[in-house]
Design a protein around this motif. Structure first.
Motif, PDB file in Angstrom:
ATOM      1  N   ILE A   1      43.492 -39.868   8.347  1.00 32.33           N
ATOM      2  CA  ILE A   1      43.884 -40.876   9.220  1.00 32.33           C
ATOM      3  C   ILE A   1      45.241 -41.259   9.052  1.00 32.33           C
ATOM      4  O   ILE A   1      45.932 -41.547  10.095  1.00 32.33           O
ATOM      5  CB  ILE A   1      42.914 -42.139   9.204  1.00 32.33           C
ATOM      6  N   ILE A   2      45.843 -41.472   7.826  1.00 31.87           N
ATOM      7  CA  ILE A   2      46.879 -42.179   7.633  1.00 31.87           C
ATOM      8  C   ILE A   2      48.066 -41.053   7.091  1.00 31.87           C
ATOM      9  O   ILE A   2      47.757 -40.340   6.156  1.00 31.87           O
ATOM     10  CB  ILE A   2      46.995 -43.278   6.566  1.00 31.87           C
TER      11      ILE A   2
ATOM     12  N   TYR B   1      36.595 -39.568  -1.647  1.00 24.65           N
ATOM     13  CA  TYR B   1      36.688 -40.922  -0.986  1.00 24.65           C
ATOM     14  C   TYR B   1      38.049 -41.013  -0.425  1.00 24.65           C
ATOM     15  O   TYR B   1      38.103 -41.746   0.664  1.00 24.65           O
ATOM     16  CB  TYR B   1      36.568 -41.845  -1.985  1.00 24.65           C
ATOM     17  N   LEU B   2      38.997 -40.349  -0.953  1.00 25.38           N
ATOM     18  CA  LEU B   2      40.480 -40.576  -0.533  1.00 25.38           C
ATOM     19  C   LEU B   2      40.667 -39.636   0.632  1.00 25.38           C
ATOM     20  O   LEU B   2      41.672 -39.975   1.620  1.00 25.38           O
ATOM     21  CB  LEU B   2      41.526 -40.122  -1.317  1.00 25.38           C
TER      22      LEU B   2
ATOM     23  N   VAL C   1      40.138 -51.221   1.262  1.00 26.33           N
ATOM     24  CA  VAL C   1      38.762 -51.144   1.665  1.00 26.33           C
ATOM     25  C   VAL C   1      37.704 -51.157   0.563  1.00 26.33           C
ATOM     26  O   VAL C   1      36.976 -51.981   0.749  1.00 26.33           O
ATOM     27  CB  VAL C   1      38.781 -49.627   2.496  1.00 26.33           C
TER      28      VAL C   1
ATOM     29  N   VAL D   1      45.277 -48.152   0.932  1.00 28.51           N
ATOM     30  CA  VAL D   1      44.440 -48.563   1.967  1.00 28.51           C
ATOM     31  C   VAL D   1      43.149 -48.432   1.493  1.00 28.51           C
ATOM     32  O   VAL D   1      42.222 -49.134   1.695  1.00 28.51           O
ATOM     33  CB  VAL D   1      44.974 -47.858   3.447  1.00 28.51           C
ATOM     34  N   ALA D   2      42.855 -47.125   0.717  1.00 28.16           N
ATOM     35  CA  ALA D   2      41.545 -47.079   0.284  1.00 28.16           C
ATOM     36  C   ALA D   2      40.978 -47.856  -0.759  1.00 28.16           C
ATOM     37  O   ALA D   2      39.923 -48.422  -0.751  1.00 28.16           O
ATOM     38  CB  ALA D   2      41.525 -45.508  -0.101  1.00 28.16           C
TER      39      ALA D   2
ATOM     40  N   PHE E   1      40.806 -40.943   4.487  1.00 28.85           N
ATOM     41  CA  PHE E   1      41.935 -42.159   4.460  1.00 28.85           C
ATOM     42  C   PHE E   1      43.093 -41.131   4.656  1.00 28.85           C
ATOM     43  O   PHE E   1      44.157 -41.307   5.522  1.00 28.85           O
ATOM     44  CB  PHE E   1      41.969 -42.967   3.410  1.00 28.85           C
ATOM     45  N   ARG E   2      43.407 -39.997   4.215  1.00 22.57           N
ATOM     46  CA  ARG E   2      44.381 -39.221   4.111  1.00 22.57           C
ATOM     47  C   ARG E   2      44.782 -38.328   5.479  1.00 22.57           C
ATOM     48  O   ARG E   2      45.632 -38.201   5.913  1.00 22.57           O
ATOM     49  CB  ARG E   2      44.601 -38.239   2.998  1.00 22.57           C
TER      50      ARG E   2
ATOM     51  N   SER F   1      47.941 -43.933   1.834  1.00 22.54           N
ATOM     52  CA  SER F   1      46.420 -43.903   2.187  1.00 22.54           C
ATOM     53  C   SER F   1      45.777 -44.430   0.880  1.00 22.54           C
ATOM     54  O   SER F   1      44.671 -45.039   1.104  1.00 22.54           O
ATOM     55  CB  SER F   1      45.878 -42.475   2.489  1.00 22.54           C
TER      56      SER F   1
END
Length: 84
Positions: A52-53, A45-46, A69, A65-66, A49-50, A62
């Motif tokens: 992208i960020i 799941y993470l 979301v 943010v996760a 996000f890692r 990240s």
């Protein structure tokens, strides 16, 4: 019924993400069998996000943010459940 179960499962998953984040503060916690088990559940799941960020220095935002979301998804699920 199903929406309530999904809501609770998403809450439990959010708790796992928090635990995984806090385990990074404890030396060798992620290398334990418990830490590896949580890592296998949370890292898929993470990872997007890692990707992208980027980290800000030594701080990885990240996971925050996760979690946001995931919380928005939980609230959306609750809203959909109220419609029916």
């Amino acid at each position: 019924m199903v929406i309530g179960l999904l809501y609770q499962l998403m809450f439990f998953y959010m708790i796992l993400v928090f635990i995984y984040i806090f385990m990074s503060w404890v030396p060798n916690a992620r290398e334990s069998s418990f830490g590896q088990m949580i890592g296998r559940l949370v890292e898929p799941y993470l990872t997007p996000f890692r990707n992208i960020i980027p980290p800000l220095g030594m701080i990885d935002i990240s996971p925050i943010v996760a979690i946001l979301v995931l919380n928005f998804a939980r609230q959306g699920l609750l809203y959909i459940g109220q419609l029916f």
